[in-house]
Design a protein around this motif. Structure first.
Motif, PDB file in Angstrom:
ATOM      1  N   PRO A 216       4.746 -24.762 -45.482  1.00  0.00           N
ATOM      2  CA  PRO A 216       3.298 -24.880 -45.690  1.00  0.00           C
ATOM      3  C   PRO A 216       2.501 -24.635 -44.410  1.00  0.00           C
ATOM      4  N   ASP A 217       3.137 -24.823 -43.242  1.00  0.00           N
ATOM      5  CA  ASP A 217       2.429 -24.580 -41.976  1.00  0.00           C
ATOM      6  C   ASP A 217       1.993 -23.127 -41.854  1.00  0.00           C
ATOM      7  N   ASN A 218       2.708 -22.222 -42.543  1.00  0.00           N
ATOM      8  CA  ASN A 218       2.390 -20.794 -42.446  1.00  0.00           C
ATOM      9  C   ASN A 218       1.235 -20.376 -43.350  1.00  0.00           C
ATOM     10  N   GLY A 219       0.836 -21.275 -44.275  1.00  0.00           N
ATOM     11  CA  GLY A 219      -0.240 -20.918 -45.205  1.00  0.00           C
ATOM     12  C   GLY A 219      -1.549 -21.575 -44.811  1.00  0.00           C
ATOM     13  N   THR A 220      -2.621 -21.127 -45.420  1.00  0.00           N
ATOM     14  CA  THR A 220      -3.934 -21.672 -45.036  1.00  0.00           C
ATOM     15  C   THR A 220      -4.623 -22.413 -46.181  1.00  0.00           C
ATOM     16  N   GLY A 221      -4.127 -22.248 -47.409  1.00  0.00           N
ATOM     17  CA  GLY A 221      -4.787 -22.876 -48.556  1.00  0.00           C
ATOM     18  C   GLY A 221      -4.233 -24.263 -48.840  1.00  0.00           C
ATOM     19  N   ALA A 222      -4.589 -24.800 -49.995  1.00  0.00           N
ATOM     20  CA  ALA A 222      -4.180 -26.162 -50.355  1.00  0.00           C
ATOM     21  C   ALA A 222      -3.836 -26.216 -51.842  1.00  0.00           C
ATOM     22  N   ILE A 223      -3.094 -27.277 -52.218  1.00  0.00           N
ATOM     23  CA  ILE A 223      -2.916 -27.586 -53.635  1.00  0.00           C
ATOM     24  C   ILE A 223      -4.146 -28.410 -54.027  1.00  0.00           C
ATOM     25  N   ARG A 224      -4.568 -28.335 -55.297  1.00  0.00           N
ATOM     26  CA  ARG A 224      -5.720 -29.133 -55.708  1.00  0.00           C
ATOM     27  C   ARG A 224      -5.261 -30.481 -56.259  1.00  0.00           C
ATOM     28  N   ALA A 225      -6.076 -31.521 -56.043  1.00  0.00           N
ATOM     29  CA  ALA A 225      -5.783 -32.831 -56.632  1.00  0.00           C
ATOM     30  C   ALA A 225      -5.943 -32.714 -58.152  1.00  0.00           C
ATOM     31  N   PHE A 226      -5.129 -33.475 -58.929  1.00  0.00           N
ATOM     32  CA  PHE A 226      -5.239 -33.390 -60.389  1.00  0.00           C
ATOM     33  C   PHE A 226      -6.423 -34.247 -60.853  1.00  0.00           C
ATOM     34  N   GLY A 227      -6.884 -34.000 -62.067  1.00  0.00           N
ATOM     35  CA  GLY A 227      -7.835 -34.896 -62.718  1.00  0.00           C
ATOM     36  C   GLY A 227      -9.176 -35.042 -62.020  1.00  0.00           C
ATOM     37  N   GLU A 228      -9.618 -33.987 -61.365  1.00  0.00           N
ATOM     38  CA  GLU A 228     -10.949 -33.980 -60.740  1.00  0.00           C
ATOM     39  C   GLU A 228     -11.164 -35.222 -59.851  1.00  0.00           C
ATOM     40  N   HIS A 229     -12.319 -35.906 -59.954  1.00  0.00           N
ATOM     41  CA  HIS A 229     -12.598 -37.027 -59.042  1.00  0.00           C
ATOM     42  C   HIS A 229     -11.668 -38.210 -59.281  1.00  0.00           C
ATOM     43  N   LYS A 230     -11.130 -38.363 -60.511  1.00  0.00           N
ATOM     44  CA  LYS A 230     -10.294 -39.533 -60.812  1.00  0.00           C
ATOM     45  C   LYS A 230      -8.914 -39.401 -60.164  1.00  0.00           C
ATOM     46  N   GLY A 231      -8.302 -38.224 -60.305  1.00  0.00           N
ATOM     47  CA  GLY A 231      -6.997 -37.995 -59.690  1.00  0.00           C
ATOM     48  C   GLY A 231      -7.103 -38.020 -58.176  1.00  0.00           C
ATOM     49  N   SER A 232      -8.189 -37.458 -57.677  1.00  0.00           N
ATOM     50  CA  SER A 232      -8.427 -37.431 -56.238  1.00  0.00           C
ATOM     51  C   SER A 232      -8.547 -38.873 -55.710  1.00  0.00           C
ATOM     52  N   GLY A 233      -9.192 -39.726 -56.493  1.00  0.00           N
ATOM     53  CA  GLY A 233      -9.331 -41.143 -56.118  1.00  0.00           C
ATOM     54  C   GLY A 233      -7.991 -41.852 -56.122  1.00  0.00           C
ATOM     55  N   LEU A 234      -7.143 -41.532 -57.101  1.00  0.00           N
ATOM     56  CA  LEU A 234      -5.807 -42.154 -57.155  1.00  0.00           C
ATOM     57  C   LEU A 234      -4.954 -41.703 -55.963  1.00  0.00           C
ATOM     58  N   ALA A 235      -5.100 -40.424 -55.588  1.00  0.00           N
ATOM     59  CA  ALA A 235      -4.372 -39.912 -54.413  1.00  0.00           C
ATOM     60  C   ALA A 235      -4.783 -40.694 -53.167  1.00  0.00           C
ATOM     61  N   LEU A 236      -6.083 -40.940 -53.047  1.00  0.00           N
ATOM     62  CA  LEU A 236      -6.579 -41.693 -51.888  1.00  0.00           C
ATOM     63  C   LEU A 236      -5.960 -43.089 -51.861  1.00  0.00           C
ATOM     64  N   MET A 237      -5.879 -43.732 -53.040  1.00  0.00           N
ATOM     65  CA  MET A 237      -5.297 -45.073 -53.113  1.00  0.00           C
ATOM     66  C   MET A 237      -3.815 -45.051 -52.727  1.00  0.00           C
ATOM     67  N   CYS A 238      -3.089 -44.013 -53.151  1.00  0.00           N
ATOM     68  CA  CYS A 238      -1.672 -43.883 -52.761  1.00  0.00           C
ATOM     69  C   CYS A 238      -1.564 -43.783 -51.241  1.00  0.00           C
ATOM     70  N   GLU A 239      -2.446 -42.989 -50.639  1.00  0.00           N
ATOM     71  CA  GLU A 239      -2.418 -42.835 -49.176  1.00  0.00           C
ATOM     72  C   GLU A 239      -2.717 -44.181 -48.491  1.00  0.00           C
ATOM     73  N   LEU A 240      -3.713 -44.892 -49.019  1.00  0.00           N
ATOM     74  CA  LEU A 240      -4.108 -46.150 -48.377  1.00  0.00           C
ATOM     75  C   LEU A 240      -3.025 -47.218 -48.533  1.00  0.00           C
ATOM     76  N   LEU A 241      -2.416 -47.305 -49.737  1.00  0.00           N
ATOM     77  CA  LEU A 241      -1.436 -48.369 -49.986  1.00  0.00           C
ATOM     78  C   LEU A 241      -0.052 -48.017 -49.445  1.00  0.00           C
ATOM     79  N   ALA A 242       0.395 -46.778 -49.686  1.00  0.00           N
ATOM     80  CA  ALA A 242       1.754 -46.399 -49.273  1.00  0.00           C
ATOM     81  C   ALA A 242       1.794 -45.930 -47.823  1.00  0.00           C
ATOM     82  N   GLY A 243       0.643 -45.481 -47.310  1.00  0.00           N
ATOM     83  CA  GLY A 243       0.596 -44.996 -45.936  1.00  0.00           C
ATOM     84  C   GLY A 243       0.080 -46.050 -44.980  1.00  0.00           C
ATOM     85  N   ALA A 244      -1.160 -46.534 -45.242  1.00  0.00           N
ATOM     86  CA  ALA A 244      -1.784 -47.475 -44.297  1.00  0.00           C
ATOM     87  C   ALA A 244      -1.182 -48.880 -44.414  1.00  0.00           C
ATOM     88  N   LEU A 245      -1.065 -49.414 -45.649  1.00  0.00           N
ATOM     89  CA  LEU A 245      -0.600 -50.803 -45.805  1.00  0.00           C
ATOM     90  C   LEU A 245       0.879 -50.972 -45.429  1.00  0.00           C
TER      91      LEU A 245
END
Ligand code: NAD
Length: 343
Positions: A216-245
């Protein structure tokens, strides 16, 4: 697969565990988390990003909760140990929360929910991938989240329910599979630098030859979060709980030194027997599930399914018919086998 991991330096038990996990992912239909990963795992092992022979070490033990550090051990070893601890403690206390950090890639998260379900427990898993920002948040173009999977297992009689998915529109492994000529991506799975949606794996990996590892370091684009704002919000929660906590860190850039990826996982285990509602839970839960599944299907040949059904059906079919692999995947595995000196 076992022989490859053993030749690369895993003891026989770990080699078998990792191999079995990957083949099991193929059996359940998640080819993205199956043997296609073997060349990458061996590459990571050689680079020191993942280490054979590690055990999860207890950082904090609060009885009903624990924080574990995987020290970059194989995720299939570290996560199995974490799940065993969570199951044992939840059987003791009725509930247990286990935070894991710095595990190597743990693979298909549903495997761990299934283990808890087999022990009669509900399990909820928030997972992130530290050092692997690949996913654009809702409304954004640049990579900010990992593919941050989320899984829930619920032990209902005869029909356990296991929901398990990446919070990205597709798991990164599915982009890999597509890049090797396997199942193509949905047309809106990726987003390129100019803000346009795409199904071309080159958006994520840049140009590659058939034998090249996908980076992925060789590419410039991204995968999209699923489920518009709701899936994007769940991804954020995964990052906060599984990453930060957990203390494992977020998917954001490190100091520029390549380190490979690690998984963080925050798991909650609940024992319905301890809650005193097991019988009622099973009765109401099972009859409710049956009612949900009785909804008239749009396509009469395609009944409504519960989370986990597709995996069970695919497992049954593939145990009979075998696991289909694209020729590029098989060729890459053979090259890896030759490189580590496996017969
Ligand atoms: P997916 O999009 O295939 O969704 C799978 C879930 O949807 C399952 O629970 C499945 O039972 C359910 N499902 C599928 N079809 C259904 C239907 N017709 N009706 C009802 N339910 C249905 O999964 P994905 O997002 O591609 O993720 C694939 C795997 O990748 C998962 O096992 C995930 O844990 C794993 N993953 C791991 C990591 C990691 O870092 N370790 C990162 C991302 C993803």
């Amino acid at each position: 697969m076992r022989e490859i991991f053993a030749a690369a330096g895993c003891d026989d038990e770990e080699a078998a565990r990792v191999a079995e996990h990957l083949v099991e992912a193929n059996l359940t239909g998640h080819d993205s988390h199956g043997v296609v990963r073997v060349p990458l795992y061996i590459d990571w092992m050689r680079a020191g990003f993942v280490r054979a022979g590690q055990s999860a070490r207890v950082v904090t033990d609060g009885g009903a909760f624990a924080v574990l550090d995987g020290h970059r051990g194989f995720g299939q070893t570290i996560a199995v140990q974490a799940v065993e601890l969570g199951i044992e403690r939840a059987r003791q206390h009725g509930t247990c929360i286990v935070a894991v950090r710095n595990a190597g890639h743990i693979g298909r998260v549903g495997t761990y929910a299934e283990a808890a379900v087999r022990a009669g427990l509900v399990a909820i898993h928030f997972v992130n991938v530290a050092g692997s920002a690949l996913v654009a948040p809702f409304g954004g173009i640049e990579r900010r989240f990992s593919t941050a999977p989320f899984a829930v297992g619920v032990p209902l009689p005869e029909r356990p329910v296991v929901l398990d998915f990446a919070t990205s529109l597709v798991a990164e492994g599915k982009v890999q599979v597509a890049s090797y000529g396997g199942k193509p991506l949905p047309p809106d799975a990726l987003i390129s630098q100019d803000g346009r949606t795409s199904a071309d794996p080159r958006v994520l990996y840049g140009e590659y030859g058939p034998a090249d590892l996908r980076r992925p370091d060789n590419g410039t684009g991204a995968i999209r979060a699923f489920g518009e704002h709701k899936g994007s919000g769940l991804a954020l929660m995964c990052e906060l709980l599984a990453g930060a906590l957990t203390g494992g860190g977020g998917s954001g850039p490190s100091d520029g030194v390549p380190r490979g990826i690690t998984n963080g996982m925050l798991s909650v285990y609940l024992s319905p027997s301890h809650f005193g509602t097991r019988e009622e839970f099973e009765r109401v839960g099972r009859s409710y599930l049956d009612w949900v599944l009785s909804s008239r299907p749009i396509d009469p040949t395609s009944p409504v399914l519960a989370p986990g059904d597709v995996e069970q059906l695919t497992r049954a079919a593939r145990l009979t018919d075998g696991i289909p692999l694209p020729p590029d995947t098989w060729a890459a595995i053979r090259r890896t086998a030759a490189a580590v000196g496996a017969p």
